[in-house]
Design a protein around this motif. Structure first.
Motif, PDB file in Angstrom:
ATOM      1  N   LEU A  33       0.824  -1.215   0.000  1.00  0.00           N
ATOM      2  CA  LEU A  33       0.000   0.000   0.000  1.00  0.00           C
ATOM      3  C   LEU A  33       0.857   1.264   0.000  1.00  0.00           C
ATOM      4  N   GLU A  34       1.966   1.202   0.723  1.00  0.00           N
ATOM      5  CA  GLU A  34       2.846   2.370   0.764  1.00  0.00           C
ATOM      6  C   GLU A  34       3.439   2.645  -0.623  1.00  0.00           C
ATOM      7  N   ARG A  36       2.168   1.617  -3.480  1.00  0.00           N
ATOM      8  CA  ARG A  36       1.038   2.018  -4.331  1.00  0.00           C
ATOM      9  C   ARG A  36       0.785   3.511  -4.198  1.00  0.00           C
ATOM     10  N   HIS A  37       0.781   3.975  -2.954  1.00  0.00           N
ATOM     11  CA  HIS A  37       0.563   5.398  -2.686  1.00  0.00           C
ATOM     12  C   HIS A  37       1.632   6.252  -3.381  1.00  0.00           C
ATOM     13  N   LEU A  40       1.145   6.359  -7.121  1.00  0.00           N
ATOM     14  CA  LEU A  40       0.035   7.235  -7.507  1.00  0.00           C
ATOM     15  C   LEU A  40       0.451   8.703  -7.440  1.00  0.00           C
ATOM     16  N   GLU A  41       1.275   9.041  -6.463  1.00  0.00           N
ATOM     17  CA  GLU A  41       1.765  10.420  -6.381  1.00  0.00           C
ATOM     18  C   GLU A  41       2.618  10.762  -7.604  1.00  0.00           C
ATOM     19  N   ALA A  44       0.345  11.197 -10.551  1.00  0.00           N
ATOM     20  CA  ALA A  44      -0.333  12.504 -10.471  1.00  0.00           C
ATOM     21  C   ALA A  44       0.621  13.618 -10.868  1.00  0.00           C
ATOM     22  N   ARG A  48      -0.113  16.097 -13.868  1.00  0.00           N
ATOM     23  CA  ARG A  48      -0.117  17.544 -13.591  1.00  0.00           C
ATOM     24  C   ARG A  48       0.792  18.262 -14.584  1.00  0.00           C
TER      25      ARG A  48
END
Lengths: 105, 280
Positions: A33-34, A36-37, A40-41, A44, A48
């Motif tokens: 999960l870490e 994955r996070h 995703l950043e 993004a 952006r």
């Protein structure tokens, strides 16, 4: 603790039980999960950048396509880093490879 | 800057969090009913929980100058216990009469089973019949896209006032269909497992600010109520004005929650006064 030939106390650290280390499966699960996070950043960040590039080109150029060609500067360096991570095999530690990449002029 | 935290599980947090939130501009929180970490067995357990969030918790928040509102629901994770759900639903109207209860939530889906969908429909139905607002939880991680699609399908089969329904925990892959269908949406900021402050600002820039709420949830798991302030800071750092930030983080909650007249905090506007003449 036992005595040395001189009579000094010696702590036999290496004789202590070695704590169990995580298995490969546990590492995959525990940090999923870490990671994955963090991915995703990064995604993004790239989105952006593409959106801004599109705005700045008045919507004429396709920012996603333009930025996706490796690019230069910090975005290009990040894309190189992602490519290093995506390789199925590494001939050295990935952290070392990325630190050297980010240290380039 | 004044901030409203529209989704906040206060009973899982300390008084120190209230104090720090008050010091950082939070003027109101709204607390949906949540999962306790285990499946509850008795309707009375829910009733006491609803009493806690609708009677006691407002007094705790008031010590820090924060208004506290709440919602009632059986959590989607407990929807498999259909008899329990039916029994608890019978007690909703007595809580709708409480002065700080805003509606039904968080209902929604977890694994998107038939029982969960039936429970969601029953929750929305009782809310609509009693003129209440609705807060809908969407599943996490791998179940997110499918669960959100099922939520929209359940709602599409009902006669609902879409402007009174907030679909929460949307992310990049689920925001558009929820907004296009006319619902309010929420971004829930978590340190790891949901949306991040930066991604929330990305979506605000892409989709605009209409019908969007931002919250920290902040429950008993790994979470942080101050990810909301982090999001305010990220929004301002990108050049958005103070008034634009107020629209997102204060006025939008007023607009959605204010559809229930019990939520009486009004939108605010920053006014710059003309320079006063310097006395001679």
């Amino acid at each position: 603790m036992t005595g040395s030939p001189r009579g000094d106390p010696v702590i036999h650290v290496l004789q202590q039980p070695v704590p169990n280390m995580l298995s490969a499966a546990q590492i995959a699960e525990n940090y999923f999960l870490e990671s994955r996070h963090m991915l995703l950043e990064i995604a993004a960040h790239f989105d952006r950048y593409d959106a801004a590039a599109n705005r700045e080109s008045g919507g004429i150029a396709n920012g996603r396509a333009a930025a996706g060609q490796g690019g230069t500067g910090s975005m290009g360096r990040l894309r190189e880093a992602v490519a290093i991570l995506a390789a199925p095999h590494a001939d050295r530690e990935r952290t070392v490879a990325l630190l050297e990449l980010f240290a380039k002029d | 800057m004044q901030i409203i935290q529209p989704h906040y599980h206060a009973i899982a947090r300390t008084a120190q969090d209230y104090e720090r939130m008050a010091m950082s501009g939070v003027v109101a929180v709204a607390e949906p009913a949540f999962w306790a970490g285990f499946d509850r067995l008795y309707p009375e357990t829910f009733i006491d929980y609803f009493r806690q969030i609708s009677e006691f918790e407002p007094t705790r928040a008031a010590q820090y100058g924060i208004r506290h509102f709440s919602w009632v629901a059986v959590n989607p994770k407990e929807a498999e216990n259909t008899s329990l759900t039916r029994e608890v639903l019978k007690h909703f109207p007595e809580f709708f009469a409480k002065p700080t209860v805003l509606g039904v939530g968080e209902t929604g889906l977890h694994k998107s089973t038939k029982n969960e969908c039936d429970s969601l429909e029953a929750h929305v139905d009782i809310a609509m019949k009693h003129g209440q607002l609705v807060l809908i939880h969407t599943p996490h991680l791998a179940d997110k896209a499918h669960g959100t699609k099922r939520v929209l399908e359940v709602l599409a089969g009902m006669n609902v006032d879409r402007e009174r329904i907030w679909i929460d925990h949307v992310e990049e892959q689920t925001i558009r269909p929820c907004l296009d269908a006319g619902y309010w949406v929420g971004f829930t900021l978590y340190p790891i497992t949901k949306c991040s402050p930066k991604r929330a600002v990305d979506m605000l820039e892409k989709y605009g600010t209409d019908r969007i709420l931002v919250n920290s949830s902040a429950d008993w798991g790994p979470s942080d109520p101050f990810t909301l302030q982090e999001c305010v800071l990220e929004y301002r750092r990108r050049g958005h004005s103070l008034q634009e930030a107020i629209e997102v983080f204060h006025n939008n909650p007023c607009r959605f929650l204010g559809q229930n007249p019990k939520f009486d905090i009004q939108p605010i506007r920053v006014e710059t006064l003309a320079r006063e003449p310097i006395p001679a």
